[in-house]
Structures are given as structure tokens and as C-alpha cells.
Design a protein around this motif. Structure first.
Motif, short mmCIF file in Angstrom:
data_model
loop_
_atom_site.label_atom_id
_atom_site.label_comp_id
_atom_site.label_asym_id
_atom_site.label_seq_id
_atom_site.Cartn_x
_atom_site.Cartn_y
_atom_site.Cartn_z
N ARG A 125 -5.60 -5.91 3.61
CA ARG A 125 -5.63 -5.31 2.26
C ARG A 125 -6.83 -4.40 2.09
O ARG A 125 -7.50 -4.40 1.06
CB ARG A 125 -5.64 -6.39 1.18
N ASP A 126 -7.11 -3.60 3.12
CA ASP A 126 -8.28 -2.72 3.04
C ASP A 126 -7.92 -1.24 3.03
O ASP A 126 -8.75 -0.39 3.35
CB ASP A 126 -9.25 -3.03 4.18
N TYR A 127 -6.67 -0.91 2.65
CA TYR A 127 -6.32 0.50 2.50
C TYR A 127 -7.09 1.09 1.33
O TYR A 127 -7.23 0.45 0.30
CB TYR A 127 -4.82 0.66 2.24
N PRO A 128 -7.53 2.34 1.47
CA PRO A 128 -8.19 3.00 0.33
C PRO A 128 -7.16 3.32 -0.75
O PRO A 128 -5.95 3.30 -0.49
CB PRO A 128 -8.77 4.28 0.94
N ASP A 129 -7.63 3.60 -1.96
CA ASP A 129 -6.72 3.95 -3.05
C ASP A 129 -5.89 5.19 -2.70
O ASP A 129 -4.73 5.27 -3.05
CB ASP A 129 -7.49 4.19 -4.34
N THR A 130 -6.51 6.15 -2.04
CA THR A 130 -5.80 7.35 -1.62
C THR A 130 -5.69 7.33 -0.10
O THR A 130 -6.69 7.39 0.59
CB THR A 130 -6.56 8.62 -2.07
N ILE A 131 -4.47 7.23 0.38
CA ILE A 131 -4.24 7.19 1.81
C ILE A 131 -4.20 8.63 2.34
O ILE A 131 -3.51 9.48 1.78
CB ILE A 131 -2.92 6.46 2.14
N ARG A 132 -4.95 8.89 3.38
CA ARG A 132 -5.04 10.23 3.96
C ARG A 132 -4.45 10.22 5.37
O ARG A 132 -4.52 9.21 6.07
CB ARG A 132 -6.50 10.67 4.05
N HIS A 179 -3.93 -3.10 8.60
CA HIS A 179 -4.62 -2.79 7.35
C HIS A 179 -3.90 -3.39 6.14
O HIS A 179 -4.56 -3.74 5.16
CB HIS A 179 -4.82 -1.28 7.20
N SER A 234 0.81 -1.22 0.00
CA SER A 234 0.00 0.00 0.00
C SER A 234 0.84 1.27 0.00
O SER A 234 0.33 2.33 -0.32
CB SER A 234 -0.93 0.00 1.21
#
Length: 157
Positions: free
Chosen positions: A96-103, A92, A47
């Protein structure tokens, strides 16, 4: 009388062995901390590969992830946040549940802001930002992790 001499010799040996074990333990822990502070460690997760690629083409590539994303005021706070963040990221990454854009979280953003000002205090000293309450990342988010990257002929934005 003979057993006292034996006990004294063994006590000294045990103390020396304990001191040697402590030195080895500190060296291993220090090596682990130093390794975990490298960008290659942070970017080893799937990720974080995009984040690392954008950082590599930025003007801040000479700094490690921890230089910006971990508190630098004291080592205890840095290690606590490093452990909390590491457990969160590992959890996470495993799912494998990170969003496409990590904030950044609010806490993470506050740490980054402090580190921006730690390095760039002279730059903002005579600007409206010196009054406080301003956000470095609001205007400069794209300077580090939002650059266009061309890798293997593929344009990634």
C-alpha cells in the motif's frame, strides 16, 4: 512377447494423456492471459481505481490497459513486460505504498509512446512529430487519465 504388446499400448496411452495434458495446460494459460489482459483485471487493485475511472470517461475506453501499456510488437516481449509490471504492481499494492499520483517509468513511457504512434501514425505523418524525438504524452497526458470524473455525486480530479 506379451510384455512388448503391453508396453506399446501403455506408451500410446501415455502419449495421448501427455498430449491431452498439454492441450489443457495451453487452454488454461491462454485463458489466464486473456483474463489478465482485461481492464477489469487491472482495475481490481485499489491503487488503480482512479486510473480506471478516468479511463472509462475517455475517448480511448474501447481499448484495454494492455493495448496502451504493454508492447504490441511480439507476444514474448508483451508477456515479459506483463509479468514484470504485474509483480511490481502486486508488490506495491500489497505494501500500500503507491503515491497518490501514479507516474509512468521511462520504460513505461517509451511503450506508451510506441503504442500511440502505432495507432495514430497517420495523424502525425505530416506534422513536426514525424521527425521523431517528440513526446505524445507530454501534450496529451490528460486525454486518458486526467479527466474530471463525477462518481456518486463526488467530483474527482
Amino acid at each position: 512377447m506379451g510384455w512388448k504388446r503391453y508396453l506399446e499400448k501403455n506408451s500410446i496411452k501415455l502419449m495421448l494423456l501427455g498430449a491431452l495434458a498439454a492441450v489443457i495446460g495451453v487452454a488454461i494459460a491462454g485463458g489466464g492471459i486473456a483474463y489478465a489482459d482485461k481492464t477489469s483485471f487491472c482495475s481490481s487493485c485499489h491503487s488503480m481505481q482512479y486510473v480506471a475511472a478516468t479511463w472509462q470517461v475517455s475517448n480511448h475506453r474501447q481499448f484495454t490497459c494492455g493495448d496502451c501499456h504493454l508492447p504490441q510488437e511480439n507476444i514474448v516481449e508483451k508477456m515479459i513486460v506483463k509479468n514484470q509490471t504485474g509483480m511490481h504492481d502486486t508488490y506495491h499494492e500489497f505494501l500500500r505504498d503507491y503515491p497518490d499520483t501514479i507516474r509512468l517509468s521511462a520504460k513505461g513511457r517509451a511503450i506508451v509512446e510506441r503504442n500511440c504512434l502505432r495507432c495514430h501514425a497517420h495523424t502525425v505523418a505530416n506534422t513536426f512529430m514525424s521527425t521523431g524525438g517528440q513526446s505524445c504524452t507530454k501534450c496529451h497526458r490528460g486525454m486518458i487519465h486526467n479527466q474530471i470524473v463525477v462518481k456518486e455525486g463526488i467530483r474527482v480530479e
